[in-house]
Write an enzyme that holds these catalytic residues in place. Structure first.
Site, PDB file in Angstrom:
ATOM      1  N   TYR A 157      -2.944 -28.797  -6.207  1.00  0.00           N
ATOM      2  CA  TYR A 157      -2.311 -27.487  -6.417  1.00  0.00           C
ATOM      3  C   TYR A 157      -3.156 -26.598  -7.331  1.00  0.00           C
ATOM      4  O   TYR A 157      -2.791 -25.462  -7.588  1.00  0.00           O
ATOM      5  CB  TYR A 157      -0.858 -27.613  -6.866  1.00  0.00           C
ATOM      6  CG  TYR A 157      -0.543 -28.460  -8.085  1.00  0.00           C
ATOM      7  CD1 TYR A 157      -1.183 -28.282  -9.301  1.00  0.00           C
ATOM      8  CD2 TYR A 157       0.487 -29.404  -8.025  1.00  0.00           C
ATOM      9  CE1 TYR A 157      -0.847 -29.022 -10.418  1.00  0.00           C
ATOM     10  CE2 TYR A 157       0.837 -30.165  -9.119  1.00  0.00           C
ATOM     11  CZ  TYR A 157       0.159 -29.971 -10.325  1.00  0.00           C
ATOM     12  OH  TYR A 157       0.507 -30.710 -11.425  1.00  0.00           O
ATOM     13  N   LYS A 172      -4.695 -26.815 -14.347  1.00  0.00           N
ATOM     14  CA  LYS A 172      -5.608 -27.627 -13.528  1.00  0.00           C
ATOM     15  C   LYS A 172      -6.651 -26.740 -12.848  1.00  0.00           C
ATOM     16  O   LYS A 172      -7.800 -27.138 -12.659  1.00  0.00           O
ATOM     17  CB  LYS A 172      -4.833 -28.428 -12.479  1.00  0.00           C
ATOM     18  CG  LYS A 172      -3.857 -29.467 -13.048  1.00  0.00           C
ATOM     19  CD  LYS A 172      -4.561 -30.651 -13.665  1.00  0.00           C
ATOM     20  CE  LYS A 172      -3.603 -31.807 -13.929  1.00  0.00           C
ATOM     21  NZ  LYS A 172      -4.213 -32.898 -14.694  1.00  0.00           N
TER      22      LYS A 172
HETATM   23  C1  HXC Z   1      11.869 -26.982 -18.962  1.00  0.00           C
HETATM   24  C2  HXC Z   1      10.877 -28.083 -20.722  1.00  0.00           C
HETATM   25  C3  HXC Z   1      10.999 -29.320 -20.044  1.00  0.00           C
HETATM   26  C4  HXC Z   1      11.608 -29.322 -18.745  1.00  0.00           C
HETATM   27  C5  HXC Z   1      10.045 -29.676 -21.954  1.00  0.00           C
HETATM   28  N1  HXC Z   1      10.285 -28.362 -21.898  1.00  0.00           N
HETATM   29  N2  HXC Z   1      10.458 -30.294 -20.838  1.00  0.00           N
HETATM   30  N3  HXC Z   1      11.286 -26.923 -20.189  1.00  0.00           N
HETATM   31  N4  HXC Z   1      12.034 -28.119 -18.244  1.00  0.00           N
HETATM   32  N5  HXC Z   1      11.770 -30.438 -18.040  1.00  0.00           N
HETATM   33  C6  HXC Z   1      10.015 -27.360 -22.913  1.00  0.00           C
HETATM   34  C7  HXC Z   1      10.802 -27.606 -24.196  1.00  0.00           C
HETATM   35  O1  HXC Z   1      12.138 -27.146 -24.085  1.00  0.00           O
HETATM   36  C8  HXC Z   1       9.969 -26.817 -25.204  1.00  0.00           C
HETATM   37  O2  HXC Z   1      10.202 -25.439 -25.087  1.00  0.00           O
HETATM   38  C9  HXC Z   1       8.549 -27.037 -24.715  1.00  0.00           C
HETATM   39  O3  HXC Z   1       8.643 -27.410 -23.339  1.00  0.00           O
HETATM   40  C10 HXC Z   1       7.837 -28.143 -25.484  1.00  0.00           C
HETATM   41  O4  HXC Z   1       8.644 -29.312 -25.387  1.00  0.00           O
HETATM   42  P1  HXC Z   1       8.427 -30.605 -26.312  1.00  0.00           P
HETATM   43  O5  HXC Z   1       9.338 -31.678 -25.819  1.00  0.00           O
HETATM   44  O6  HXC Z   1       8.504 -30.196 -27.769  1.00  0.00           O
HETATM   45  O7  HXC Z   1       6.895 -30.920 -26.018  1.00  0.00           O
HETATM   46  P2  HXC Z   1       6.051 -32.198 -26.317  1.00  0.00           P
HETATM   47  O8  HXC Z   1       6.817 -33.205 -27.151  1.00  0.00           O
HETATM   48  O9  HXC Z   1       4.783 -31.706 -26.847  1.00  0.00           O
HETATM   49  O10 HXC Z   1       5.875 -32.903 -24.868  1.00  0.00           O
HETATM   50  C11 HXC Z   1       5.019 -32.396 -23.900  1.00  0.00           C
HETATM   51  C12 HXC Z   1       5.653 -32.426 -22.499  1.00  0.00           C
HETATM   52  C13 HXC Z   1       6.164 -33.848 -22.106  1.00  0.00           C
HETATM   53  C14 HXC Z   1       4.567 -31.927 -21.533  1.00  0.00           C
HETATM   54  C15 HXC Z   1       6.827 -31.471 -22.470  1.00  0.00           C
HETATM   55  O11 HXC Z   1       6.696 -33.820 -20.799  1.00  0.00           O
HETATM   56  C16 HXC Z   1       5.081 -34.913 -22.158  1.00  0.00           C
HETATM   57  O12 HXC Z   1       4.750 -35.403 -23.255  1.00  0.00           O
HETATM   58  N6  HXC Z   1       4.519 -35.328 -21.023  1.00  0.00           N
HETATM   59  C17 HXC Z   1       3.462 -36.380 -20.933  1.00  0.00           C
HETATM   60  C18 HXC Z   1       3.588 -37.243 -19.686  1.00  0.00           C
HETATM   61  C19 HXC Z   1       3.614 -36.448 -18.388  1.00  0.00           C
HETATM   62  O13 HXC Z   1       4.137 -35.330 -18.327  1.00  0.00           O
HETATM   63  N7  HXC Z   1       3.045 -37.030 -17.313  1.00  0.00           N
HETATM   64  C20 HXC Z   1       3.084 -36.411 -15.983  1.00  0.00           C
HETATM   65  C21 HXC Z   1       1.762 -36.401 -15.382  1.00  0.00           C
HETATM   66  S1  HXC Z   1       1.851 -36.026 -13.632  1.00  0.00           S
HETATM   67  P3  HXC Z   1      11.231 -24.626 -26.049  1.00  0.00           P
HETATM   68  O14 HXC Z   1      11.097 -23.206 -25.605  1.00  0.00           O
HETATM   69  O15 HXC Z   1      12.602 -25.208 -25.767  1.00  0.00           O
HETATM   70  O16 HXC Z   1      10.785 -24.875 -27.460  1.00  0.00           O
HETATM   71  C22 HXC Z   1       0.903 -34.661 -13.415  1.00  0.00           C
HETATM   72  C23 HXC Z   1       0.507 -34.165 -12.055  1.00  0.00           C
HETATM   73  C24 HXC Z   1       1.403 -34.524 -10.915  1.00  0.00           C
HETATM   74  O17 HXC Z   1       0.460 -34.079 -14.317  1.00  0.00           O
HETATM   75  C25 HXC Z   1       0.906 -33.904  -9.627  1.00  0.00           C
HETATM   76  C26 HXC Z   1       1.689 -34.341  -8.422  1.00  0.00           C
HETATM   77  C27 HXC Z   1       1.052 -33.901  -7.127  1.00  0.00           C
HETATM   78  P1  NAP Z   2       1.051 -40.504 -17.230  1.00  0.00           P
HETATM   79  O1  NAP Z   2       1.060 -41.992 -17.141  1.00  0.00           O
HETATM   80  O2  NAP Z   2       2.234 -39.805 -17.801  1.00  0.00           O
HETATM   81  O3  NAP Z   2      -0.267 -40.097 -18.041  1.00  0.00           O
HETATM   82  C1  NAP Z   2      -0.342 -39.073 -18.953  1.00  0.00           C
HETATM   83  C2  NAP Z   2      -1.070 -39.615 -20.175  1.00  0.00           C
HETATM   84  O4  NAP Z   2      -1.427 -38.513 -21.003  1.00  0.00           O
HETATM   85  C3  NAP Z   2      -0.242 -40.569 -21.015  1.00  0.00           C
HETATM   86  O5  NAP Z   2      -0.968 -41.762 -21.237  1.00  0.00           O
HETATM   87  C4  NAP Z   2      -0.032 -39.830 -22.338  1.00  0.00           C
HETATM   88  O6  NAP Z   2      -0.063 -40.749 -23.440  1.00  0.00           O
HETATM   89  C5  NAP Z   2      -1.217 -38.889 -22.348  1.00  0.00           C
HETATM   90  N1  NAP Z   2      -0.965 -37.656 -23.111  1.00  0.00           N
HETATM   91  C6  NAP Z   2       0.003 -36.730 -22.892  1.00  0.00           C
HETATM   92  N2  NAP Z   2      -0.077 -35.765 -23.803  1.00  0.00           N
HETATM   93  C7  NAP Z   2      -1.129 -36.067 -24.612  1.00  0.00           C
HETATM   94  C8  NAP Z   2      -1.717 -35.437 -25.743  1.00  0.00           C
HETATM   95  N3  NAP Z   2      -1.225 -34.291 -26.233  1.00  0.00           N
HETATM   96  N4  NAP Z   2      -2.797 -36.022 -26.313  1.00  0.00           N
HETATM   97  C9  NAP Z   2      -3.297 -37.191 -25.839  1.00  0.00           C
HETATM   98  N5  NAP Z   2      -2.776 -37.834 -24.772  1.00  0.00           N
HETATM   99  C10 NAP Z   2      -1.702 -37.272 -24.180  1.00  0.00           C
HETATM  100  O7  NAP Z   2       0.801 -39.839 -15.830  1.00  0.00           O
HETATM  101  P2  NAP Z   2      -0.223 -40.096 -14.615  1.00  0.00           P
HETATM  102  O8  NAP Z   2       0.570 -39.766 -13.413  1.00  0.00           O
HETATM  103  O9  NAP Z   2      -0.922 -41.378 -14.716  1.00  0.00           O
HETATM  104  O10 NAP Z   2      -1.264 -38.907 -14.848  1.00  0.00           O
HETATM  105  C11 NAP Z   2      -2.648 -39.143 -15.078  1.00  0.00           C
HETATM  106  C12 NAP Z   2      -3.447 -37.951 -14.604  1.00  0.00           C
HETATM  107  O11 NAP Z   2      -3.316 -37.799 -13.198  1.00  0.00           O
HETATM  108  C13 NAP Z   2      -3.001 -36.626 -15.213  1.00  0.00           C
HETATM  109  O12 NAP Z   2      -4.125 -35.812 -15.467  1.00  0.00           O
HETATM  110  C14 NAP Z   2      -2.171 -36.014 -14.120  1.00  0.00           C
HETATM  111  O13 NAP Z   2      -2.082 -34.618 -14.217  1.00  0.00           O
HETATM  112  C15 NAP Z   2      -2.962 -36.464 -12.901  1.00  0.00           C
HETATM  113  N6  NAP Z   2      -2.258 -36.438 -11.626  1.00  0.00           N
HETATM  114  C16 NAP Z   2      -1.164 -37.217 -11.435  1.00  0.00           C
HETATM  115  C17 NAP Z   2      -0.542 -37.232 -10.194  1.00  0.00           C
HETATM  116  C18 NAP Z   2       0.664 -38.103  -9.909  1.00  0.00           C
HETATM  117  O14 NAP Z   2       1.228 -38.008  -8.812  1.00  0.00           O
HETATM  118  N7  NAP Z   2       1.069 -38.991 -10.798  1.00  0.00           N
HETATM  119  C19 NAP Z   2      -1.051 -36.430  -9.169  1.00  0.00           C
HETATM  120  C20 NAP Z   2      -2.179 -35.624  -9.409  1.00  0.00           C
HETATM  121  C21 NAP Z   2      -2.765 -35.645 -10.645  1.00  0.00           C
HETATM  122  P3  NAP Z   2       0.821 -40.538 -24.761  1.00  0.00           P
HETATM  123  O15 NAP Z   2       2.226 -40.281 -24.334  1.00  0.00           O
HETATM  124  O16 NAP Z   2       0.630 -41.830 -25.513  1.00  0.00           O
HETATM  125  O17 NAP Z   2       0.219 -39.368 -25.487  1.00  0.00           O
END
Ligand code: HXC
Ligand code: NAP
Length: 282
Positions: A157, A172
């Site tokens: 995307y 991205k």
């Molecule tokens: C709307 C949201 C939300 C949600 C958080 N926020 N989750 N808003 N819907 N589901 C908002 C909060 O309300 C807050 O805004 C702001 O985002 C920051 O939230 P925090 O919880 O304080 O942030 P933080 O603790 O820094 O956490 C970061 C995060 C969290 C991105 C929100 O999800 C995270 O740590 N994710 C790491 C793992 C992850 O996401 N993995 C997925 C990878 S898959 P306000 O305004 O309320 O203060 C991927 C690609 C997939 O990336 C592709 C598929 C094809």
């Molecule tokens: P995941 O397991 O949630 O991986 C995300 C990792 O990022 C976690 O290990 C997390 O560790 C770390 N992270 C998040 N915030 C961070 C921060 N502020 N500083 C340092 N580390 C941080 O998800 P995943 O699906 O394996 O994703 C891996 C990669 O693949 C990502 O770049 C994602 O965008 C990409 N991707 C995923 C998919 C999918 O379908 N899953 C598809 C396309 C691309 P901590 O919580 O310990 O910080």
């Protein structure tokens, strides 16, 4: 003979990364964990870094049992000075950093008109800022020490866009452009910068934030022409391949690993209408 850590990377020689040091952000979970396992099994010293070091324990335990070289560090990639200090420290301790994998990410689904400024910033700062900080500080050393590789994990995307993830798609897209820019800027120093764009694969982060229920997951699965998600091993193997000397003339590229999903937008006919194996057509 023991089974390879990442089965799809079994064609790479066992010593592909021997004597080299690699940093994998978010390297304790999901795809990052699989890349860390693969690099370590192929000889690298692997440093995993993310916010929560509890997430690193499965890798550290496996490394201890397998005799791999592994290290864990707490790092929030949103902090530029923390990225600099970690990378400078690694180079001081180990002499050189050969590989960087920018895998850390944050994501969740939210309609754009409801996304708060803080929520936008949360994802942009992890994905776009964090990738730049690590790339820059690792690059500074790589430029002076004869080269290295940097690998960025994006998503298709980045160029198609996707409703509900404007923050991640925008970030991205920026990382993809960063990949090409740094590749051109650093090619003459022997630093290769590439990206992979996986389609959906199972990880706790993706399941929790993108397809929290089985029905949504199944709907996404059905939209993939190959009819299934990738495994993390399949994606990690392509990452290892791009980082290996097999690809030493490849830089600035992005390898799509999505079972045809990004092509599906160009398919005019749905299941049952388009000829395909799943329709019983041979
Ligand atoms: C709307 C949201 C939300 C949600 C958080 N926020 N989750 N808003 N819907 N589901 C908002 C909060 O309300 C807050 O805004 C702001 O985002 C920051 O939230 P925090 O919880 O304080 O942030 P933080 O603790 O820094 O956490 C970061 C995060 C969290 C991105 C929100 O999800 C995270 O740590 N994710 C790491 C793992 C992850 O996401 N993995 C997925 C990878 S898959 P306000 O305004 O309320 O203060 C991927 C690609 C997939 O990336 C592709 C598929 C094809
Ligand atoms: P995941 O397991 O949630 O991986 C995300 C990792 O990022 C976690 O290990 C997390 O560790 C770390 N992270 C998040 N915030 C961070 C921060 N502020 N500083 C340092 N580390 C941080 O998800 P995943 O699906 O394996 O994703 C891996 C990669 O693949 C990502 O770049 C994602 O965008 C990409 N991707 C995923 C998919 C999918 O379908 N899953 C598809 C396309 C691309 P901590 O919580 O310990 O910080």
């Amino acid at each position: 003979m023991t089974a390879p850590a990442v089965p799809q990377a079994r064609w790479l020689p066992q010593d592909t990364f021997a004597g080299q040091t690699a940093l994998v952000t978010g390297g304790g979970t999901g795809l990052g964990l699989e890349i860390s396992r693969g690099l370590a099994a192929l000889g690298a010293r692997v440093v995993v870094a993310s916010r929560n070091t509890e997430h690193h324990q499965p890798f550290l335990r496996e490394a201890e049992q397998a005799g791999w070289l592994a290290e864990s560090h707490a790092l929030d990639v949103r902090e530029a000075s923390a990225c600099r200090d970690l990378i400078d420290g690694l180079v001081e301790q180990h002499g050189r950093l050969h590989h960087l994998v920018n895998n850390a990410a944050g994501n969740f689904v939210c309609p754009s008109h409801r996304l708060s400024a803080n929520a936008w910033r949360a994802v942009l700062s992890i994905v776009l800022d964090g990738t730049f900080y690590c790339s820059k500080y690792a690059g500074r050393h790589m430029l002076q020490s004869g080269g290295g590789t940097q690998l960025n994990i994006v998503a298709t995307y980045a160029w198609t866009g996707m409703p509900g993830v404007v923050h991640s798609a925008s970030a991205k897209s920026g990382v993809l452009t960063m990949t090409k820019t740094l590749a051109a800027e650093w090619a003459s120093y022997g630093v290769r910068v590439n990206a992979v764009a996986p389609g959906p694969f199972a990880s706790d982060g993706a399941k929790g934030n993108l397809w929290p229920d089985d029905a949504t997951e199944e709907r996404i699965r059905r939209s993939v022409p190959m009819g299934r998600f990738a495994t993390t091993s399949e994606v990690a193997a392509q990452c290892l391949w791009l980082m290996s000397p097999a690809c030493e003339y490849v830089t600035g590229d992005c390898l799509t690993i999505d079972g045809g999903l990004s092509l599906a937008a160009g398919m005019m006919f749905g299941d049952g209408q388009r000829p395909g194996k799943r329709d019983g057509v041979r």
